[in-house]
Every structure is written in structure tokens, then in C-alpha cells.
Scaffold this active site. Structure first.
Site, short mmCIF file in Angstrom:
data_model
loop_
_atom_site.label_atom_id
_atom_site.label_comp_id
_atom_site.label_asym_id
_atom_site.label_seq_id
_atom_site.Cartn_x
_atom_site.Cartn_y
_atom_site.Cartn_z
N SER A 73 0.86 -1.17 0.00
CA SER A 73 0.00 0.00 0.00
C SER A 73 0.90 1.22 0.00
O SER A 73 2.05 1.14 0.44
CB SER A 73 -0.87 0.03 1.26
N TYR A 87 -1.83 -1.50 10.94
CA TYR A 87 -2.07 -1.70 9.50
C TYR A 87 -0.92 -1.09 8.69
O TYR A 87 -0.37 -1.73 7.79
CB TYR A 87 -3.41 -1.09 9.07
#
Ligand SMILES: NC(=O)c1ccc[n+]([C@@H]2O[C@H](COP(=O)([O-])OP(=O)(O)OC[C@H]3O[C@@H](n4cnc5c(N)ncnc54)[C@H](OP(=O)(O)O)[C@@H]3O)[C@@H](O)[C@H]2O)c1
Length: 197
Positions: A73, A87
Site C-alpha cells: 500500500s 495496518y
């Protein structure tokens, strides 16, 4: 794991491409995050991705060909994500693992690509509970198709790194260049819920 290993090393159906796409996010300050959800997230984002790569490698190495695409990401480039710290850290792990593995496999015929999208139109934001954050409210979103096509092309070219979209490229670069303390403050601001109208 043993059953999976047997299936994955089957000579009739060798795994030529592994796409580690499955992933999830958990929003909130760490002390408030449900322990089960946190463990599930690390199991899928970190452990499953690493284990699956480990399982397919012997077959790919024997055939001297193979492609691995790991969903990281754009947040993996960030120094940290207040209110989403675990995360963000899991995606930095994916980025680091992919870079190290790509170098480890240089000349083997196997490529590893880390695909790092930014906010994308999928069920992720609703499932992770980030839809109301300033980050997801303010950022333009790419479609899943655009991200998948860009990532697929990068994987087929054997590119180690792929950040789809100009805005996401800029965010990844800015996170590398700006002082960490500033980036962390910006992320803290972006990861708060927007005020109700
Ligand atoms: N959307 C974004 O803004 C964004 C941005 C950057 C990176 N990413 C990354 O992109 C990847 C794909 O996410 P997405 O945006 O497509 O989100 P999504 O719509 O929520 O899809 C997540 C996918 O992961 C699978 N999955 C989740 N937990 C699983 C588990 N325990 N076991 C097996 N499969 C599981 C889901 O399967 P089921 O549907 O069967 O549950 C689904 O296919 C993730 O790694 C995510 O971190 C997303």
C-alpha cells in the site's frame, strides 16, 4: 499448511503466478482495537503472504520461472499511521519483504512485485472503518480495475515496485523526503474522523 504445500507443489498444476491480494485493515487507537481483529489482520497481511510465498518458491526455483505480486500500500512508505499503526506497519513489512526477496531472487527467473495503491474503490474502507477519515474523504480514489491493470502490467514486466496513479507516487515520494515528525503529524490529521456536518 502441509496439505497446502502438497497441493502447491503438484507437478500437474504448478503455481506460475502468486498474487497475495487478500488483506484487511483495522481502524482505531491500538488499545481500543479488538484483539481478535488485530490478530486476524496480522495473520492475513503478514503471515499468510509470507507463508504462501515460501510455499511456492521451491517449485518456481526448480522451474526457473515464476511471478509473485504482493499487495502492499502507499501507506507502507509512511513512517507510521497514528490510529492505524498496526495496518501501516503491516504494509511496510510487505514492502520490505518484497524488496528483499526480489533482490534475493535476482537472476533466478522469478520476479517479486510490490503493488502499492492509495485509496481505491473497494469494500476495504467500509470493512476497515476508515470511510469517515479525512484521508478517505479527501483523497480521489482509483478504481479497482485501474489498480489491477497497472499492477498486472508491472508484475508481467518483473518490476519490483509499482505505485499506481500520480497522486500516490507523489505521496510515496513525499513520505521518503519529508522529515518523519512532519509526516507523522500530517498522517495523524488525515487519520482522524472528519467533523459531522
Ligand atoms: N482499497 C484500498 O483503499 C486499498 C489501498 C491500499 C492497499 N489495499 C490492499 O489491497 C488488498 C485488497 O483489498 P481490497 O481493497 O480489495 O479490499 P476488500 O474489498 O475488503 O477485499 C479484501 C480481500 O481480502 C480477502 N480476505 C480478507 N480477509 C481474509 C481472510 N482472513 N482469509 C482469506 N481472504 C481474506 C477478502 O475475501 P472475502 O471477500 O472472501 O472476505 C477480499 O477478497 C488488501 O491487501 C489491502 O490491504 C487496499
Amino acid at each position: 499448511v502441509e496439505r497446502l504445500l502438497t497441493g502447491l507443489s503438484s507437478a500437474e498444476a504448478p503455481v506460475e503466478i502468486l498474487i497475495n491480494n487478500a488483506g484487511m485493515g483495522v481502524y482505531g487507537e491500538l488499545q481500543n482495537q479488538p484483539i481478535d481483529a488485530l490478530a486476524r489482520m496480522l495473520a492475513i497481511n503478514v503471515v499468510a503472504l509470507t507463508t504462501l510465498s515460501r510455499l511456492v518458491l521451491p517449485g518456481m526455483l526448480a522451474r526457473k520461472q515464476g511471478r509473485i505480486l504482493n499487495l502492499a500500500s502507499v501507506v507502507g512508505y509512511q513512517p507510521g499511521g497514528p490510529r492505524m499503526a498496526a495496518y501501516y506497519a503491516s504494509k511496510s513489512y510487505v514492502l520490505s519483504l518484497s524488496r528483499g526477496l526480489a533482490r534475493e531472487l535476482k537472476g533466478s527467473g522469478i520476479s517479486v512485485t510490490a503493488l502499492s495503491p492509495g485509496p481505491t474503490e473497494t469494500a476495504f474502507e467500509q470493512r476497515a472503518g476508515v470511510g469517515n477519515t479525512l484521508l478517505y474523504s479527501l483523497s480521489p480514489k482509483m478504481t479497482a480495475r485501474e489498480v489491477a491493470q497497472t499492477g498486472y502490467r508491472a508484475m508481467m514486466r518483473g518490476q519490483p515496485i509499482c505505485v499506481p496513479g500520480l497522486g500516490n507516487k507523489f505521496r510515496a515520494l513525499a513520505a521518503q523526503l519529508l522529515p518523519r515528525a512532519i509526516t507523522l503529524e500530517v498522517n495523524s490529521w488525515l487519520l482522524q474522523y472528519r467533523a459531522r456536518e
